[in-house]
Design an enzyme around this catalytic site. Structure first.
Site, PDB file in Angstrom:
ATOM      1  N   LYS A 196     -17.855  -2.937  33.446  1.00 57.80           N
ATOM      2  CA  LYS A 196     -16.615  -2.847  33.348  1.00 57.80           C
ATOM      3  C   LYS A 196     -15.989  -1.611  33.543  1.00 57.80           C
ATOM      4  CE  LYS A 196     -18.260  -2.938  28.432  1.00 57.80           C
ATOM      5  NZ  LYS A 196     -18.604  -3.778  27.366  1.00 57.80           N
ATOM      6  N   GLU A 251     -13.378  -7.920  39.894  1.00 56.89           N
ATOM      7  CA  GLU A 251     -12.505  -9.121  39.184  1.00 56.89           C
ATOM      8  C   GLU A 251     -11.672  -8.764  38.031  1.00 56.89           C
ATOM      9  OE1 GLU A 251     -15.212 -12.019  37.528  1.00 56.89           O
ATOM     10  OE2 GLU A 251     -16.048 -12.628  39.579  1.00 56.89           O
ATOM     11  N   LYS A 260     -10.414  -7.779  34.589  1.00 57.19           N
ATOM     12  CA  LYS A 260     -10.964  -8.029  33.221  1.00 57.19           C
ATOM     13  C   LYS A 260     -10.269  -8.659  32.398  1.00 57.19           C
ATOM     14  CE  LYS A 260     -13.894  -5.670  29.896  1.00 57.19           C
ATOM     15  NZ  LYS A 260     -13.359  -6.154  28.731  1.00 57.19           N
TER      16      LYS A 260
HETATM   17  P1  AMP Z   1     -16.318  -5.918  26.497  1.00 54.46           P
HETATM   18  O1  AMP Z   1     -15.884  -6.833  25.884  1.00 54.46           O
HETATM   19  O2  AMP Z   1     -15.364  -4.745  26.823  1.00 54.46           O
HETATM   20  O3  AMP Z   1     -17.974  -5.556  26.402  1.00 54.46           O
HETATM   21  O4  AMP Z   1     -16.355  -6.412  28.206  1.00 54.46           O
HETATM   22  C1  AMP Z   1     -17.211  -7.504  28.748  1.00 54.46           C
HETATM   23  C2  AMP Z   1     -16.298  -8.750  28.489  1.00 54.46           C
HETATM   24  O5  AMP Z   1     -14.913  -8.876  29.226  1.00 54.46           O
HETATM   25  C3  AMP Z   1     -16.923  -9.994  28.584  1.00 54.46           C
HETATM   26  O6  AMP Z   1     -17.744 -10.324  27.421  1.00 54.46           O
HETATM   27  C4  AMP Z   1     -15.833 -11.121  28.514  1.00 54.46           C
HETATM   28  O7  AMP Z   1     -15.573 -11.459  27.344  1.00 54.46           O
HETATM   29  C5  AMP Z   1     -14.488 -10.384  29.293  1.00 54.46           C
HETATM   30  N1  AMP Z   1     -14.298 -10.645  30.604  1.00 54.46           N
HETATM   31  C6  AMP Z   1     -12.937 -10.737  30.963  1.00 54.46           C
HETATM   32  N2  AMP Z   1     -12.958 -10.775  32.305  1.00 54.46           N
HETATM   33  C7  AMP Z   1     -13.973 -11.177  32.670  1.00 54.46           C
HETATM   34  C8  AMP Z   1     -14.729 -11.285  34.166  1.00 54.46           C
HETATM   35  N3  AMP Z   1     -13.933 -11.569  35.110  1.00 54.46           N
HETATM   36  N4  AMP Z   1     -15.957 -11.318  34.045  1.00 54.46           N
HETATM   37  C9  AMP Z   1     -16.734 -10.993  33.156  1.00 54.46           C
HETATM   38  N5  AMP Z   1     -16.467 -10.733  31.752  1.00 54.46           N
HETATM   39  C10 AMP Z   1     -15.087 -10.703  31.823  1.00 54.46           C
END
Ligand code: AMP
Length: 639
Positions: free
Chosen positions: A500, A325, A327
């Protein structure tokens, strides 16, 4: 319950760094705590007066505390402040001054746990004329009756700076130890004092030697105790009736213990409230925890994702085929609905429904169900160009409490739904991700540029994945998420069900724990900022200082002026030019290299750290962990 008992426990907790000892001390204390005040005691042990999901804030600054201490001791504010500069901690200042004042008087008044919680809670609720005076009176009323040790911890609790090192994991284990039967193998009976104590060589109660022999232990006669014999995990029933659990072997004992701990953690992840969990446990045993379920309107902890180095690494963690998906670079929102009522919560569990009337109206139009909890990422859109905006541009919308309609027009947002925890009364946490996505597809009717499902492909091909990754980046996303199709939704956990993948060097999210007043023309600004990561328990560990990346003026990006403004009310200690601040402000930081360093408590230091932006959507719970830093350090050396 008298507050002094709790203060004495805090003192003991502060004097040991050993987790097992802390857990034991806590469990003995909880065992003796009456059910009527158990939730209060549990919140206080976490250094709070509300459960973590409750958004009320105490909001009492160090400046007000100086006045409250002065009022209750009759010592001038200036003198209190002088002492603060010398000692560096307002809790110790209060202990010291109240000790002097009361040296010759008898303590006749009792401060109860209930009184402490009630008074501090009122601080969060007072509004209107005379608020400041009323707040000071509430605190000084407590301090006037308090014994010195009590004063120390009352001050720290009010300032939300308890520092007894009781993390979520320690408290969870202590609750299990206190309210569930002891499992032989995890606990042994001390031959001297007859207490059941954790399996370490010396009894944590009386310090005598313990023989850790499982076979001998299970053959013992435990007179007068009710014993449950366990051959498999499903034998764990009606635990409330028993004092001891004896398993067929040592390995099962460990499995049973882990199972119990996981059940408690799960109940906590659903409620974010150890008060509720402990009371359910006392009333109905382990079965009671099963009654805890998802309720729209009550936020739950969101699932977190690990990092993958690249796409190949991502597939290795989540398996093939996987869901990929975009991000999105926005902020996470939980969407809740029950009938006509809709709530929006951030990942910090704050209710931001009022700030997003646009999102509420999209939900009404686009989602067919009237009973759900969904997970999504909300991004900002530039109304002129229609392009997605990076996170810092929309962070203002989360905080803004007035002129909301204007903000809705200036910074429209788009909601990208990517998961479902509950729909139409059905708890979906244990339903595989691919099924949850199907449910989402059924109930969401996308509205272009306003609300829809996260862009997704399902693939096993690295080539296709790379193409998708490039597409994601070209549209302004941070990268992609790769998700295991069969994974459950695990609230609050950073399990490898999803990862991620981002380009370039990782940045870190770190919390500011201290700063230094500048010199010369920067004398009124805080200029150098101490950064910390966290360990699994939530203890903060310093990784260096940063002054780079911060602008002189409040134009683009983060400025000294802005940081000074937000950190000043958070100051809780100062010595010379150095200040200590409440760990609330999270910044994203890039760096040249991670080095080993004895100068900082983490054992690591960042070379050339640079502040990229403020992460107002993050709390101290979301910051980079020491484990992640250790991995990044190792990776560097592999290259
Ligand atoms: P990080 O903020 O680097 O820890 O990455 C995870 C965060 O990405 C999640 O907590 C969400 O806020 C965000 N995010 C953006 N797109 C998605 C998605 N498709 N699925 C899950 N999280 C997402």
């Amino acid at each position: 319950m008298d507050y002094i008992k709790l203060a004495e426990l805090y003192e003991k907790l502060e004097s040991t760094t050993k987790r097992l000892e802390k857990t034991y001390l806590l469990s003995k204390f909880l065992e003796k705590t009456k059910k009527e005040v158990l939730d209060y005691v549990i919140y206080l042990l976490q250094g709070r007066v509300f459960p973590p999901w409750d958004e009320r804030v105490i909001g009492f600054s160090s400046q007000l505390m100086l006045r409250a201490i002065s009022k209750s001791t009759g010592i001038s504010i200036r003198k209190v402040e002088d002492l603060w500069r010398r000692i560096g901690d307002l809790g110790n200042v209060a202990e010291n001054l109240i000790g002097k004042k009361k040296q010759s008087t008898l303590f006749t008044k009792h401060v109860t746990v209930k009184k402490v919680v009630d008074n501090i809670r009122k601080l969060a609720e007072i509004t209107g004329v005379g608020t400041v005076d009323k707040k000071i009176s509430l605190v000084s009323e407590l301090l006037t009756s308090a014994k010195p040790l009590e004063a120390k911890f009352i001050v720290r609790t009010v300032l939300e700076d308890l520092r007894t090192g009781v993390g979520e994991g320690t408290l969870r284990d202590a609750i299990a130890w206190a309210f569930l039967p002891k499992i032989i193998g995890i606990f042994y009976q001390c031959n001297e004092c007859k207490e059941f104590v954790p399996a370490v060589k010396k009894c944590l109660n009386c310090n005598s030697q313990i023989e850790l022999n499982f076979k001998k232990e299970v053959e013992k006669k435990f007179k007068g105790l009710k014993i449950l014999k366990v051959k498999k995990i499903s034998d764990l029933k009606n635990l409330k009736k028993y004092d001891l659990i004896i398993c067929k072997d040592e390995r099962l004992a460990r499995d049973v213990y882990n199972y119990i701990i996981e059940e408690l953690q799960h109940a906590y992840d659903l409620t974010t409230d150890f008060g509720v969990v402990a009371i359910k446990l006392i009333e109905k045993g382990l079965e009671g925890l099963k009654e805890i379920s998802l309720v729209p309107g009550k936020p739950i902890k969101v699932m977190l994702y690990q990092k993958a180095e690249d796409i190949k690494d991502g597939f290795e963690t989540v398996g093939k085929p996987a869901a990929l998906e975009f991000k999105y670079d926005g902020f996470r929102l939980e969407l809740h609905r029950k009938g006509e009522k809709i709530w929006l919560f951030t990942r910090r569990l704050e209710d931001v429904t009022k700030q997003f009337p646009d999102v509420v109206s999209y939900i009404k139009k686009a989602i067919k169900s009237k009973d759900f909890i969904l997970d999504c990422e909300t991004i900002g859109i530039d109304p002129k160009t229609g392009r997605w905006l990076p996170f810092q541009n929309i962070s203002q919308r989360i905080k803004r409490k007035y002129d909301i309609q204007k903000m809705v027009k200036e910074i429209p947002v788009m909601v990208n739904i990517f998961d479902a925890m509950e729909v139409d009364g059905k708890n979906l946490l244990n339903v595989p991700f691919k099924e949850r996505r199907k449910i989402l597809e059924k109930i969401v009717k996308p509205i272009k540029d306003k609300i829809g499902l996260a862009e997704q492909i399902i693939t096993s091909s690295e080539k296709e994945a790379k193409k998708f990754f490039q597409k994601a980046l070209s549209l302004g996303n941070e990268g992609i998420m790769m998700k295991n199709l069969n994974a459950i939704y695990k609230p609050g956990s950073r399990v490898g069900y999803g990862v991620k993948v981002k380009p370039v060097l990782e940045s870190l999210d770190l919390v500011i724990t201290g700063a230094e007043w500048g010199r010369g023309k920067r004398a009124t600004w805080l200029s150098s900022f101490v950064l910390a990561c966290r360990d699994e328990e939530g203890n903060l560990l310093e990784v260096g200082k940063v002054g780079t990346g911060i602008k002189e003026k409040a134009e683009e990006g983060v400025s000294f002026e802005q940081l000074t403004k937000i950190l000043k009310p958070l100051i809780i200690g100062q010595k010379g030019r150095e200040v200590r601040v409440k760990p609330e402000i999270v910044v994203e930081v890039t760096y040249g290299e991670i080095q080993k360093s004895p100068s900082y408590s983490s054992g690591y230091a960042l070379r050339f750290p640079r502040v990229v932006r403020l992460r107002t959507d993050r709390t101290v719970n979301d910051i980079t962990t020491i484990g992640e830093i250790r991995n990044l350090y190792k990776k560097q050396h592999k290259k």
